[in-house]
Motif scaffolding. Structure first.
Motif, PDB file in Angstrom:
ATOM      1  N   PRO A  32      74.834  90.777  57.707  1.00 29.01           N
ATOM      2  CA  PRO A  32      76.210  90.218  56.981  1.00 29.01           C
ATOM      3  C   PRO A  32      75.717  89.109  56.089  1.00 29.01           C
ATOM      4  CG  PRO A  32      76.002  90.311  59.722  1.00 29.01           C
ATOM      5  CD  PRO A  32      74.893  91.168  59.001  1.00 29.01           C
ATOM      6  N   SER A  33      74.569  88.526  56.394  1.00 30.15           N
ATOM      7  CA  SER A  33      74.561  87.247  55.624  1.00 30.15           C
ATOM      8  C   SER A  33      74.203  87.714  54.013  1.00 30.15           C
ATOM      9  CB  SER A  33      73.308  86.505  55.881  1.00 30.15           C
ATOM     10  OG  SER A  33      72.224  87.279  56.018  1.00 30.15           O
ATOM     11  N   GLU A  34      73.719  88.879  53.897  1.00 35.81           N
ATOM     12  CA  GLU A  34      73.294  89.633  52.691  1.00 35.81           C
ATOM     13  C   GLU A  34      74.521  90.340  51.960  1.00 35.81           C
ATOM     14  OE1 GLU A  34      70.612  88.947  50.967  1.00 35.81           O
ATOM     15  OE2 GLU A  34      69.840  87.762  52.575  1.00 35.81           O
ATOM     16  N   ALA A  35      75.191  90.666  52.824  1.00 33.10           N
ATOM     17  CA  ALA A  35      76.273  91.726  52.369  1.00 33.10           C
ATOM     18  C   ALA A  35      77.089  91.313  51.204  1.00 33.10           C
ATOM     19  CB  ALA A  35      77.475  92.028  53.748  1.00 33.10           C
ATOM     20  N   LEU A  36      77.709  90.296  51.315  1.00 38.91           N
ATOM     21  CA  LEU A  36      78.532  89.970  49.918  1.00 38.91           C
ATOM     22  C   LEU A  36      77.849  89.826  48.726  1.00 38.91           C
ATOM     23  CD1 LEU A  36      81.077  87.522  51.237  1.00 38.91           C
ATOM     24  CD2 LEU A  36      81.215  89.776  50.924  1.00 38.91           C
ATOM     25  N   GLY A  37      76.655  89.432  48.674  1.00 37.54           N
ATOM     26  CA  GLY A  37      75.482  89.281  47.434  1.00 37.54           C
ATOM     27  C   GLY A  37      75.366  90.644  47.107  1.00 37.54           C
ATOM     28  N   LEU A  38      74.826  91.581  47.964  1.00 37.75           N
ATOM     29  CA  LEU A  38      74.669  92.801  47.749  1.00 37.75           C
ATOM     30  C   LEU A  38      75.845  93.693  47.073  1.00 37.75           C
ATOM     31  CD1 LEU A  38      72.136  95.094  47.913  1.00 37.75           C
ATOM     32  CD2 LEU A  38      73.756  96.039  49.644  1.00 37.75           C
ATOM     33  N   ALA A  39      76.894  93.489  47.799  1.00 38.37           N
ATOM     34  CA  ALA A  39      78.214  94.379  47.098  1.00 38.37           C
ATOM     35  C   ALA A  39      78.230  93.663  45.617  1.00 38.37           C
ATOM     36  CB  ALA A  39      79.254  93.922  47.941  1.00 38.37           C
ATOM     37  N   LEU A  40      78.158  92.445  45.345  1.00 40.25           N
ATOM     38  CA  LEU A  40      78.522  91.970  44.041  1.00 40.25           C
ATOM     39  C   LEU A  40      77.521  92.582  43.212  1.00 40.25           C
ATOM     40  CD1 LEU A  40      80.461  90.295  42.541  1.00 40.25           C
ATOM     41  CD2 LEU A  40      78.720  88.293  42.874  1.00 40.25           C
ATOM     42  N   ARG A  41      76.206  92.713  43.508  1.00 35.42           N
ATOM     43  CA  ARG A  41      75.282  93.187  42.716  1.00 35.42           C
ATOM     44  C   ARG A  41      75.466  94.615  42.400  1.00 35.42           C
ATOM     45  NH1 ARG A  41      71.706  90.239  45.750  1.00 35.42           N
ATOM     46  NH2 ARG A  41      70.930  92.097  46.564  1.00 35.42           N
ATOM     47  N   CYS A  42      76.101  95.315  43.418  1.00 37.04           N
ATOM     48  CA  CYS A  42      76.602  96.731  43.280  1.00 37.04           C
ATOM     49  C   CYS A  42      77.568  96.963  42.296  1.00 37.04           C
ATOM     50  CB  CYS A  42      76.675  97.377  44.511  1.00 37.04           C
ATOM     51  SG  CYS A  42      75.104  97.917  45.660  1.00 37.04           S
ATOM     52  N   VAL A  43      78.669  96.150  42.387  1.00 39.94           N
ATOM     53  CA  VAL A  43      79.644  96.366  41.632  1.00 39.94           C
ATOM     54  C   VAL A  43      79.394  96.086  40.036  1.00 39.94           C
ATOM     55  CG1 VAL A  43      81.827  95.184  41.074  1.00 39.94           C
ATOM     56  CG2 VAL A  43      81.517  95.434  43.365  1.00 39.94           C
ATOM     57  N   ALA A  83      86.379  88.116  40.353  1.00 37.27           N
ATOM     58  CA  ALA A  83      87.235  88.245  39.193  1.00 37.27           C
ATOM     59  C   ALA A  83      86.592  88.050  37.790  1.00 37.27           C
ATOM     60  CB  ALA A  83      88.218  87.075  39.586  1.00 37.27           C
ATOM     61  N   SER A  84      85.330  87.755  37.744  1.00 34.16           N
ATOM     62  CA  SER A  84      84.732  87.436  36.395  1.00 34.16           C
ATOM     63  C   SER A  84      84.151  88.712  35.893  1.00 34.16           C
ATOM     64  CB  SER A  84      83.708  86.397  36.265  1.00 34.16           C
ATOM     65  OG  SER A  84      82.750  86.783  37.326  1.00 34.16           O
ATOM     66  N   VAL A  85      84.250  89.752  37.046  1.00 39.86           N
ATOM     67  CA  VAL A  85      83.649  91.061  36.520  1.00 39.86           C
ATOM     68  C   VAL A  85      84.590  91.989  35.893  1.00 39.86           C
ATOM     69  CG1 VAL A  85      81.978  92.924  37.289  1.00 39.86           C
ATOM     70  CG2 VAL A  85      81.815  90.645  38.628  1.00 39.86           C
ATOM     71  N   ARG A  86      84.265  92.686  34.684  1.00 34.68           N
ATOM     72  CA  ARG A  86      85.188  93.555  34.167  1.00 34.68           C
ATOM     73  C   ARG A  86      84.929  94.680  34.380  1.00 34.68           C
ATOM     74  NH1 ARG A  86      88.310  90.854  34.268  1.00 34.68           N
ATOM     75  NH2 ARG A  86      88.990  88.974  33.122  1.00 34.68           N
ATOM     76  N   GLY A  87      85.795  95.434  35.050  1.00 33.74           N
ATOM     77  CA  GLY A  87      85.256  96.936  35.281  1.00 33.74           C
ATOM     78  C   GLY A  87      86.233  97.707  36.112  1.00 33.74           C
ATOM     79  N   ALA A  88      86.176  98.871  36.337  1.00 34.09           N
ATOM     80  CA  ALA A  88      87.080  99.593  37.286  1.00 34.09           C
ATOM     81  C   ALA A  88      86.565  99.378  38.845  1.00 34.09           C
ATOM     82  CB  ALA A  88      86.780 101.186  36.989  1.00 34.09           C
ATOM     83  N   THR A  89      85.227  99.382  39.081  1.00 30.10           N
ATOM     84  CA  THR A  89      84.850  99.088  40.522  1.00 30.10           C
ATOM     85  C   THR A  89      85.426  97.772  40.993  1.00 30.10           C
ATOM     86  OG1 THR A  89      82.933 100.490  40.081  1.00 30.10           O
ATOM     87  CG2 THR A  89      82.853  99.423  41.979  1.00 30.10           C
ATOM     88  N   ALA A  90      84.853  96.926  40.121  1.00 21.90           N
ATOM     89  CA  ALA A  90      85.495  95.422  40.358  1.00 21.90           C
ATOM     90  C   ALA A  90      86.941  95.344  40.652  1.00 21.90           C
ATOM     91  CB  ALA A  90      85.252  94.456  39.443  1.00 21.90           C
ATOM     92  N   GLU A  91      87.723  95.944  40.030  1.00 25.20           N
ATOM     93  CA  GLU A  91      89.166  95.986  40.025  1.00 25.20           C
ATOM     94  C   GLU A  91      89.681  96.546  41.412  1.00 25.20           C
ATOM     95  OE1 GLU A  91      90.974  96.845  36.381  1.00 25.20           O
ATOM     96  OE2 GLU A  91      93.049  96.150  37.058  1.00 25.20           O
TER      97      GLU A  91
END
Lengths: 737, 98
Positions: A32-43, A83-91
């Protein structure tokens, strides 16, 4: 047991498994502690390379949503970074997570963006915004999105998901849809079919109540007068049978008898459905199975099962008259692909047939019959010109530069579309042109090009200008005196399609894409123009619209209206309902919206029943003039109430094509005479207002009727005409044949 | 960042308990989806009789959804042999291994 630092190999692994079901399994193992960071990197990684994979986006969104429950503030802060990531996955991920947060306005804004940028599969994005809209208390918006999600052929999974939204929508009052009571009787289980049928009906503007029998109870339900089916009182009964019901050996010693034995039991069911239940029967034909112990001999030997089944299919068509239509189950199987049509495992385990993946196509075919029975068949095809009817842009490329005809691959596709349109016109579909062009440029190919299959004469209304297309389509509808709900609009430009859809949601706008080679397949798949039968009026109709245009010319030259009407040399045929005029009469009763005093709908079977009631007068009207046979143009139903010496007009409708010729005077005169013939001295009429029949609000007073106390809904008015005091109305311009 | 034994379990085919947990996780989502439930906790000894929504229709839908979700195809013998969730998971695990 945790890795100490971010694991680059995991991200590499995720990348590698992007399109496999393992992706989500891998993600679910993240701490859990790593989840958001990893998800952001993947996006970021996906969007920086403009790669979008829907399952991956969904898995990443789920990961973040899971974290929302753990640490809401962290998840919200994460959304700001995302919100600062531009792209379809982020959206997509952001929209999903915002929906889970539960603040409606930002969630809806996020989904609007997803739809604007066309992120993800079409059904998924509209279903997602539909759910968000319903959550935000907007059932109207949600049902618009659900329809949008279902516009193109959907997978079984998409439709299952759509059905869940549909179920939630049932709790909200929605604008009036056409109601239909449909019974589904299967010799195999229909439990996966029913929800998809309900959903497809909703898509087509029909509020269907579906009755489902236990499988294998087809005969019992129909023949037992106390069955659930009889109590349900269906309008339409679907007899969902398959090749197994024919119960044929692989080789029949007497092929003729075998055909008989396959077909005969069904004829008895039709008789009961049609004559006793007053419903329409939709009968499956036999799907010829792929597996046959005789191999290809099954199709070639006179007694072979395949050959007998095909003969039985012809026999079904020969036996079906009005009130019965044959659903080409074997054709649906072929369209879907016979190799995947049956899932034998599901048949053995659950008596499921056909395979679930084929059910969306099957219910499309069901709806084709349902729409035809309800009279919801489309009548007008509106065509764009540049890159739709021909390749290229006439204003720039000139007539010579257009791609048309067999010398060019693209041109050949456009020519085939023209040929198809021309064939539609020959069977009575009205063609119109709607193009952004200078009118002279747009007409030039029709006038000069030898490659044009369509001629100007084939086009009932031609609109080439620089107005927006929704306005032009409204103009076309006004010129044709037809409702836009009977229109289909074909345009290669997605912006025009979206605009017309947003302005005129009732117009059918197929997603034909921009490859001319695929236009016809997509258009055809919508089965927009399919009818139960081809009536004489259908064939006359197209010529009729041309005649209408000539009549307007006469109108301009004849200064005086009475002179104009006299010049038309009209003659009318008045007749009760019979086998020949029943289909067209039912079509009119179900389609007429504008000149329709009460907008009561009757199916063919109900109309036949009405005409057999001793207290009821049903009259149909045909009208001919010097330009054309207008065919059957009006229906009236009168109910005798002898205790009040009254004939009450239950239903009165007329085709708007014959407006302005005092035909209404003639029609009501016929009813007045019918009243006198029965010794009744008073005719009563009612006006029940709808969104579309404002045209006839003042009809009764205009004809000399006096107001009486009406009961019922607001806006409803009631009128009487005293035959003991006033003369029977007549129209001296119409000769009775 | 990954709950793992001494080596990365994903370098080799998933045969560990961790892999089984991952299957459970995805299976749980499919069950929720098909049964239209917000939350359901899968136990290995859970059988159709234990869950109100788990009727014969939903069982058919479940099998179809699991097959498409995991990209596998079950044989009739495998499906009819299942007594509970544990059996389903074991079949899935052996399918994903191969």
């Amino acid at each position: 047991m945790m890795a100490a630092q971010p694991d680059a190999s995991l991200e590499a692994l995720l990348e590698a498994s992007l399109t496999s079901p393992v992706y989500e399994v891998l993600l679910s193992r993240v701490e859990p502690s790593e989840a958001l960071g990893l998800a952001l990197r993947c996006v970021r990684s996906l969007d920086s390379r403009e790669r979008y994979h829907h399952e991956a986006a969904e898995a990443l969104a789920r990961l973040a949503v899971r974290h929302l429950a753990v640490d809401r503030d962290a998840a919200l802060a994460w959304l700001d970074v995302l919100a600062s990531v531009r792209g379809a996955t982020a959206e997509w991920v952001a929209a999903r997570v915002r929906s889970a947060v539960g603040d409606h306005a930002p969630a809806l804004a996020a989904w609007d963006g997803v739809i604007e940028h066309a992120v993800g599969p079409r059904p998924a994005r509209y279903l997602a915004r539909g759910r968000a809209r319903l959550d935000a208390g907007d059932p109207t918006g949600a049902s618009a999105d659900l329809r949008e999600a279902l516009r193109d052929p959907c997978s079984h999974d998409d439709m299952e998901r759509g059905h869940k939204l549909w179920k939630r929508l049932q709790r909200h009052p929605l604008p009036s849809l056409r109601k239909a009571r449909i019974a589904l009787l299967g010799s195999f289980t229909t439990r996966l079919i029913k929800p998809l049928l309900e959903l497809a009906a909703f898509r087509d503007g029909v509020a269907a109540e579906v009755y489902e029998a236990e499988y294998g109870m087809v005969h019992q339900e129909v023949l037992d007068p106390s069955s659930g089916l009889r109590r349900f009182r269906p309008d339409i009964v679907i007899l969902a049978t398959s090749w197994r019901d024919a119960n044929l050996p692989p080789l029949s010693p007497d092929p003729d008898a075998a055909v008989q034995s396959a077909v005969a039991p069904l004829l008895g069911l039709w008789r009961v459905i049609r004559d006793e239940m007053r419903a329409h029967a939709v009968q499956h034909n036999f799907d010829v199975p792929l597996v046959d112990s005789y191999g290809h001999l099954g199709a070639s030997l006179p007694g072979g099962r395949g050959r007998v089944l095909r003969r039985a299919n012809h026999a079904l068509l020969d036996a079906a008259g009005t009130g019965v239509s044959i659903l080409d189950f074997d054709g649906v199987a072929a369209e879907f692909g016979k190799a995947a049509w049956s899932d034998e495992g599901l048949w053995y385990r659950a008596k499921q047939h056909p395979a679930p993946a084929a059910i969306p196509l099957l219910v499309d075919h069901y709806m084709m019959h349902v729409r035809a029975v309800l009279g919801l068949t489309r009548k007008v095809l509106v065509l764009d010109l540049d890159n739709t009817l021909w390749g290229g842009i006439v204003g720039e490329d000139g007539v010579e530069g257009l791609k048309l005809g067999v010398t060019d691959a693209e041109g050949e596709a456009h020519t085939d579309l023209q040929r198809y349109a021309r064939e539609l016109r020959d069977r009575g579909i009205v063609l119109a042109v709607c193009s952004k062009n200078n009118e002279a440029d747009a007409r030039e190919p029709f006038e000069r090009s030898a490659e044009m299959v369509l001629k100007l004469d084939d086009i009932a209304v031609f609109r080439a200008n620089w107005q927006d297309k929704a306005t032009n389509i409204r103009d076309i509808a006004a010129a044709l005196e037809l409702g836009t709900d009977s229109f289909v609009f074909l345009d290669d430009n997605p912006t025009e399609r979206a605009w017309v859809r947003s302005q005129l949601p009732e117009v059918m706008v197929p997603e034909i894409g921009s490859d001319a080679a695929r236009y016809l397949t997509v258009l055809h798949r919508h089965h927009a123009f399919d009818a139960l039968a081809l009536s004489e009026e259908d064939r006359l109709r197209a010529a009729d619209y041309a005649a209408n245009a000539r009549r307007s010319e006469l109108m301009k030259s004849a200064g005086d209206l009475e002179e104009f009407i006299a010049n038309l040399q009209m003659s009318a045929t008045v007749a009760p309902i019979d086998e020949f005029n029943l289909p067209r009469a039912a079509q009119l009763v179900n389609k007429s919206n504008q000149f329709n005093l009460t907008t009561r709908r009757y199916t063919e079977e109900q109309l036949r029943a009405e005409s057999e009631r001793p207290d009821t007068v049903v009259r149909t009207f045909r009208l001919r003039d010097r330009f054309a046979d207008n065919g059957l143009i009006g229906v009236m139903i009168g109910r005798a109430l002898p205790e009040r010496s009254t004939l009450e007009i239950d239903t009165w409708l007329m085709s708007c094509r014959v407006l302005g010729r005092r035909v209404e005077e003639f029609m009501v005169g016929v009813m007045m005479q019918a009243a006198l013939d029965r010794g009744l001295t008073r005719v009563v009429g009612r006006y029940l207002p709808t969104a579309k029949n404002g045209l006839v609000r003042e009809l009764y007073p205009r004809l000399g009727f006096s107001p009486i106390e009406g009961s019922g809904a607001p806006g409803e008015t009631a009128w009487e005409y005293r035959l003991d005091l006033l003369p029977v109305l007549a129209n001296r311009f119409i000769r009775v044949e | 960042m990954i709950r793992a034994r001494s080596t990365n379990p994903y370098a080799s085919p998933p045969t560990t308990d961790a892999a089984m947990d991952a299957i459970t996780e995805k299976l749980t989502r499919i069950f929720q989806d098909v049964f239209d439930l917000d939350a359901i906790t899968l136990r290995d000894d859970m059988a159709a009789a234990d869950v109100e929504e788990w009727d014969s229709l939903n069982h058919v839908k479940l099998v179809v959804a699991i097959e498409s979700g995991f990209g596998v195809k079950f044989s009739t013998r495998e499906i009819t042999g299942w007594k509970n969730v544990g059996d389903m998971k074991r079949t899935l695990q052996s399918k994903l291994k191969s």
